[in-house]
Design a protein around this motif. Structure first.
Motif, mmCIF file in Angstrom:
data_model
loop_
_atom_site.group_PDB
_atom_site.id
_atom_site.type_symbol
_atom_site.label_atom_id
_atom_site.label_comp_id
_atom_site.label_asym_id
_atom_site.label_seq_id
_atom_site.Cartn_x
_atom_site.Cartn_y
_atom_site.Cartn_z
ATOM 1 N N TRP A 146 94.245 89.453 29.338
ATOM 2 C CA TRP A 146 95.212 90.224 28.558
ATOM 3 C C TRP A 146 96.616 90.003 29.091
ATOM 4 N N ASP B 111 87.872 89.202 30.301
ATOM 5 C CA ASP B 111 88.846 88.990 29.228
ATOM 6 C C ASP B 111 90.249 88.926 29.814
ATOM 7 N N LYS C 194 98.570 91.879 24.177
ATOM 8 C CA LYS C 194 97.721 90.995 23.395
ATOM 9 C C LYS C 194 96.599 90.436 24.249
ATOM 10 N N ASN C 195 95.482 90.160 23.587
ATOM 11 C CA ASN C 195 94.361 89.499 24.222
ATOM 12 C C ASN C 195 94.612 87.995 24.178
ATOM 13 N N GLY D 268 92.360 97.104 24.741
ATOM 14 C CA GLY D 268 93.739 97.237 24.297
ATOM 15 C C GLY D 268 94.062 98.571 23.674
#
Length: 708
Positions: free
Chosen positions: A327, A325, A337-338, A288
Motif C-alpha cells: 500500500w 499486500d 492506494k493498493n 484501505g
C-alpha cells in the motif's frame, strides 16, 4: 430549482472527493487474472488437500504440507476446479519420497467433465508399500498453459477411519471456538499455565486462556470455504491444518476480514484422541478502510515481523506491507492506494488468498519511486505457477509497477522467505544482493548479469550485519572456524581478507554496526569427548572496525570463551575453564557492551492494547492525516515481463528442513539443530522429501540391551 440542483450536485462531488471509493475498486489492477485451476483430493468423505498448479521444477519439500491417504482399493478421486484453460488429457506419476525411484507412470482415462469442473479417477496399481510415503505428480495437458503439474504425498494405510476422526475433531474444535458457550467444550484439551503470551490474539495455543481461545468475544463469522489439509500420519498420530477467512461486522456498516490458520497435532489414546499440540495464528487483512488516527494507519491484529514500511525523503509518501499486500498513502495529496496484491474482491477466493508469497521493500528514491521484491509462489500474472524472486519498481509519475527481472528458483516459498529476510539488499550502484541456500549472488538490475560472491557456505560459517550491508564468510566450512575470513561491503563492492599463518582458526560471530566480532581458536584447546571433537573454546575475542583495526581484544588468564552471541550492540559470552581430565566446565558469563551501537528499534511501526483485539499494530506516516479527507485510489498498472534470469542455480538442496505448527522453522546442514528446532513445536524434520524425524510419532521410552 436548477440553481439549487447544480449547487447540490457540486456539493455531492466535493464530499465524494473526501470519502473512500467502494471496496470493489480497492484491488483493481491490470494484473492478469489467475488461469491455472486448483485440484482437490477426495479423502475421508471430503474434498481437501487443495493443490496449486506448477509450471516449473519444484523442491523436494513442495509437498511437506499435504498428505493424501489412499482408499483401500487405491482408486483415488481428484476434482479440478476453476481456471481459464482447456484440459485435453491427464496423467500421473508416482515416485519414492526422495524421487530416486519411479514406481508408476499412467495415463488417466477416467475423466468426467460437468459444470462444477473435472473429475479424475486414478487407478493406482498395487506397487506401493503400506505405511510408506510416495510423491504423486498429476499432470494436466492444456492448450493455453502446456503441462501443469500438481503434487501431493500419498500413503496407503489400514486405519483411514482414525484419520477421519482426527479431521472431524479438528473441524469441530475450530467451529466451537467461534461460539463462546460451545467453546467451553474445548477446555478438555486446554492446558492454561500462564506461560502463553495473552497480550496478543495473533498467536494462540493450548497454554492460552479460555478467552483467547474463544477469540476474546470478537464475534467472527468464518467463511464456508476452507483449505483443509492432512499433513502427517502414521496410523496413530496425525497432523491437520486449516486455513480460511473470517469476517467481523462493525457498527459502522463496514466489515473486517481476518486470515486464520490452525494446526492440530493429535494422537490416539486408549479411549479417545488426545491433542498433543494446537497452534492458531490470525492476521487482519488491511483493505484501505480501517481507522486512521492522527499520523497512524491502524493495521489491527498482526505480527510485527511481517510488517514492512518505508517513507520517502520528504515524508509525503509512506509505503507499507501488511498481510502480503503493498500500500501507499500520500499524506500531502490525501489519497491511499493498493500498489500490488494478488487478492481479488472475493475474500474467500482460494487462489488469490494462497499465503505462500510475500513482499519486501528495498529502496525509495528522492522522487518517491519505490523498488520492492515479490517472492514465493506466483498466484497470478505473467509468472503464475512459478516459484521465484521478482524485483519490481513502482513509478509514481506513470502510476505503474514494472519488473526488472524474475528468477525462477527450485525451492519452496518457506525456504525463499528465510533467505530473503536474511539478505535482500539494493546498493546505491543498482546491484541487488541476495542469498539462496548457502550461495550469495550479486545481480546488476540494469542488464540482469549475475556474479556469484560465495558458494556452498554452510550454516554457521557466515554472518550478515543488521543493515545487510556487510557480509563475512569463512574460507572453508570448518565447524570451529577457518584460517581465512572474507569480508564484503555491499555498497562499495570492496572485499577484504583476514588470514592466519600459524594454524589458528578464526570464526566470525557477528557485527556491531559495521564492526566485525571475531573469535580466535587454537586446535590444542580442543574439547574431545568419546573420540569426537565437541568444540574448540576460543582463547580471545576481537572487535575490528571497517579498516580491520582492532578496537577491542577480550581474553582472560586460564579461562576460555564458549558460546558467543552478538545482539543489539552486545557480545554475550559463556566463560569456561579447563578441568583435570581435559574437558571444560562453565565458569560464568561476561558481556562486551558497545558504547556507540544502539539497539535496532523501528520508530515507524508501533502497537497498543485494544479492549477487544488485544495488541494491535500501526504504521506511522510523515504528517498528520484525517480519515474523512483520505480517498482510496485504484487501478494500478502492472507491467510484468522483465528479464528472466536463468543463471541462478543453487543446485540440489541438501539441507534438513524443520517444520512445526505447519510452519518452516529452520533450513540447516546440522541435523541436531533441526531436531532441536522441531522438538518444542511437536514438529518434524525432512531431508530430500523424506521424514527423518517426527516428534509426535516417537516412542517415549526405549530399552537398550547389552550396553557397553
Amino acid at each position: 430549482m436548477a440553481g439549487v440542483f447544480l449547487i447540490a450536485l457540486l456539493l455531492f462531488f466535493l464530499i465524494r472527493q473526501g470519502t473512500a471509493v467502494t471496496h470493489d475498486e480497492v484491488y483493481s489492477s491490470t494484473l492478469e487474472d489467475a488461469k491455472l485451476p486448483v485440484v482437490y483430493s477426495r479423502m475421508c468423505g471430503r474434498s481437501m488437500n487443495c493443490m496449486r498448479g506448477h509450471l516449473g521444477e519444484v523442491s523436494y519439500d513442495e509437498t511437506y504440507e499435504t498428505l493424501t491417504l489412499l482408499p483401500e482399493d487405491r482408486n483415488l478421486e481428484l476434482h479440478v476446479e476453476g481456471g481459464r484453460v482447456y484440459v485435453m488429457s491427464a496423467s500421473y506419476e508416482i515416485r519414492s519420497a526422495n524421487l530416486t525411484q519411479l514406481i508408476e507412470k499412467t495415463e488417466i482415462d477416467d475423466i468426467a467433465k460437468d459444470e462444477s469442473g473435472i473429475t479424475l479417477r486414478l487407478p493406482i496399481q498395487n506397487l506401493i508399500i503400506k505405511d510408506k510415503e510416495y510423491r504423486l505428480d498429476v499432470t494436466l495437458f492444456t492448450q493455453e498453459a502446456g503441462e501443469i503439474h500438481y503434487y501431493t504425498r500419498i500413503m496407503l494405510n489400514d486405519n483411514n477411519e482414525l484419520a477421519e476422526q482426527m479431521l472431524d475433531l479438528a473441524q469441530d474444535f475450530s467451529r466451537k471456538n467461534f461460539n463462546f458457550d460451545e467453546a467451553r467444550e474445548n477446555t478438555t484439551y486446554v492446558e492454561t499455565d500462564g506461560t502463553a503470551d495473552d497480550t496478543t490474539l495473533a498467536y494462540t495455543n493450548l497454554k492460552s486462556t479460555f478467552n483467547k481461545l474463544a477469540y476474546n468475544g470478537l464475534k467472527l463469522v468464518p467463511s464456508q470455504k476452507q483449505d483443509l489439509r492432512f499433513c502427517n500420519y502414521d496410523g496413530n498420530t496425525g497432523e491437520v491444518h486449516l486455513h480460511y477467512t473470517a469476517a467481523r461486522a462493525l457498527s459502522s456498516g463496514q466489515t473486517e476480514v481476518y486470515e486464520i490458520s490452525e494446526t492440530f497435532t493429535m494422537r490416539m489414546g486408549l479411549v479417545r484422541i488426545y491433542m498433543l499440540n494446537y497452534a492458531r495464528d490470525i492476521r487482519e487483512v488491511y483493505r484501505g478502510r480501517e481507522d486512521i488516527a492522527s499520523r497512524n494507519i491502524m493495521l489491527g491484529i498482526n505480527d510485527e515481523d511481517e510488517i514492512d514500511c518505508i517513507t520517502s525523503t520528504d515524508s509525503s509518501r509512506t509505503y507499507f506491507v501488511a498481510t502480503r499486500d503493498l500500500w501507499c498513502i500520500n499524506s500531502a495529496e490525501k489519497y491511499m492506494k493498493n500498489i500490488f496484491s494478488f487478492r481479488t474482491n472475493d475474500d474467500s477466493d482460494m487462489v488469490s488468498g494462497y499465503r505462500r508469497h510475500d513482499i519486501r521493500l528495498l529502496k525509495c528514491d528522492r522522487d518517491g519511486n519505490l523498488t520492492f521484491l515479490l517472492y514465493g509462489y506466483m498466484n497470478r500474472g505473467a509468472h503464475e505457477g512459478d516459484t521465484g524472486v521478482s524485483l519490481m519498481r513502482y513509478d509514481i509519475g506513470t502510476d505503474t509497477v514494472s519488473e526488472y527481472f524474475f528468477i525462477p528458483v527450485c525451492r519452496t516459498y518457506e525456504s525463499l522467505d528465510k533467505d530473503v529476510r536474511e539478505l535482500s539488499y539494493l546498493s546505491d550502484s543498482d546491484i541487488f544482493y541476495t542469498k539462496i541456500d548457502g550461495n550469495f549472488y550479486a545481480i546488476d538490475i540494469r542488464d540482469g548479469s549475475v556474479i556469484v560472491l560465495a558458494q556452498g557456505i554452510q550454516s554457521g560459517c557466515y554472518q550478515l550485519s543488521k543493515s545487510m550491508e556487510k557480509l563475512t564468510w569463512q574460507g572453508d566450512n570448518g565447524r570451529f572456524g577457518s584460517e581465512l575470513i572474507n569480508i564484503f561491503d555491499m555498497n562499495s563492492g570492496k572485499k577484504q581478507e583476514i588470514r592466519t599463518e600459524d594454524g589458528t582458526l578464526l570464526k566470525a560471530e557477528g557485527f556491531i554496526g559495521h564492526d566485525i566480532v571475531l573469535s580466535i581458536h587454537d586446535a590444542k584447546n580442543s574439547w574431545v569427548k568419546n573420540g569426537v571433537v565437541r568444540s574448540i573454546p576460543s582463547s580471545a575475542v576481537e572487535i575490528m572496525d571497517e579498516d580491520l583495526n582492532i578496537l577491542k581484544r577480550y581474553e582472560r588468564k586460564n579461562e576460555f570463551v564458549g558460546e558467543i552471541s552478538v545482539h543489539d550492540g552486545r557480545v554475550n559470552m559463556q566463560l569456561m575453564k579447563k578441568n583435570a581430565v581435559g574437558g571444560f566446565t562453565e565458569s560464568g558469563a561476561d558481556t562486551i557492551v558497545s558504547s556507540t551501537a544502539t539497539p535496532d528499534r523501528r520508530e515507524d511501526i508501533g502497537s497498543y492494547n485494544d479492549d477487544f483485539k488485544a495488541q494491535v499494530f500501526y504504521v506511522q506516516v510523515g504528517e498528520d492525516i484525517h480519515r474523512s479527507k483520505i480517498k482510496v485510489a485504484a487501478n494500478t498498472d502492472i507491467a510484468e515481463g522483465g528479464i528472466r534470469i536463468r543463471d541462478v542455480d543453487p543446485g540440489e538442496d541438501n539441507r534438513y528442513s524443520a517444520y512445526g505448527d505447519n510452519e518452516a522453522l529452520m533450513f540447516t546442514d546440522d541435523i541436531a539443530a533441526a531436531i532441536g528446532s522441531a522438538y518444542d513445536r511437536m514438529g518434524s524434520v525432512r531431508y530430500h522429501g523424506m521424514t527423518v524425524y517426527c516428534r509426535p510419532a516417537m516412542v517415549t521410552s526405549r530399552i537398550i540391551d547389552n550396553v557397553a
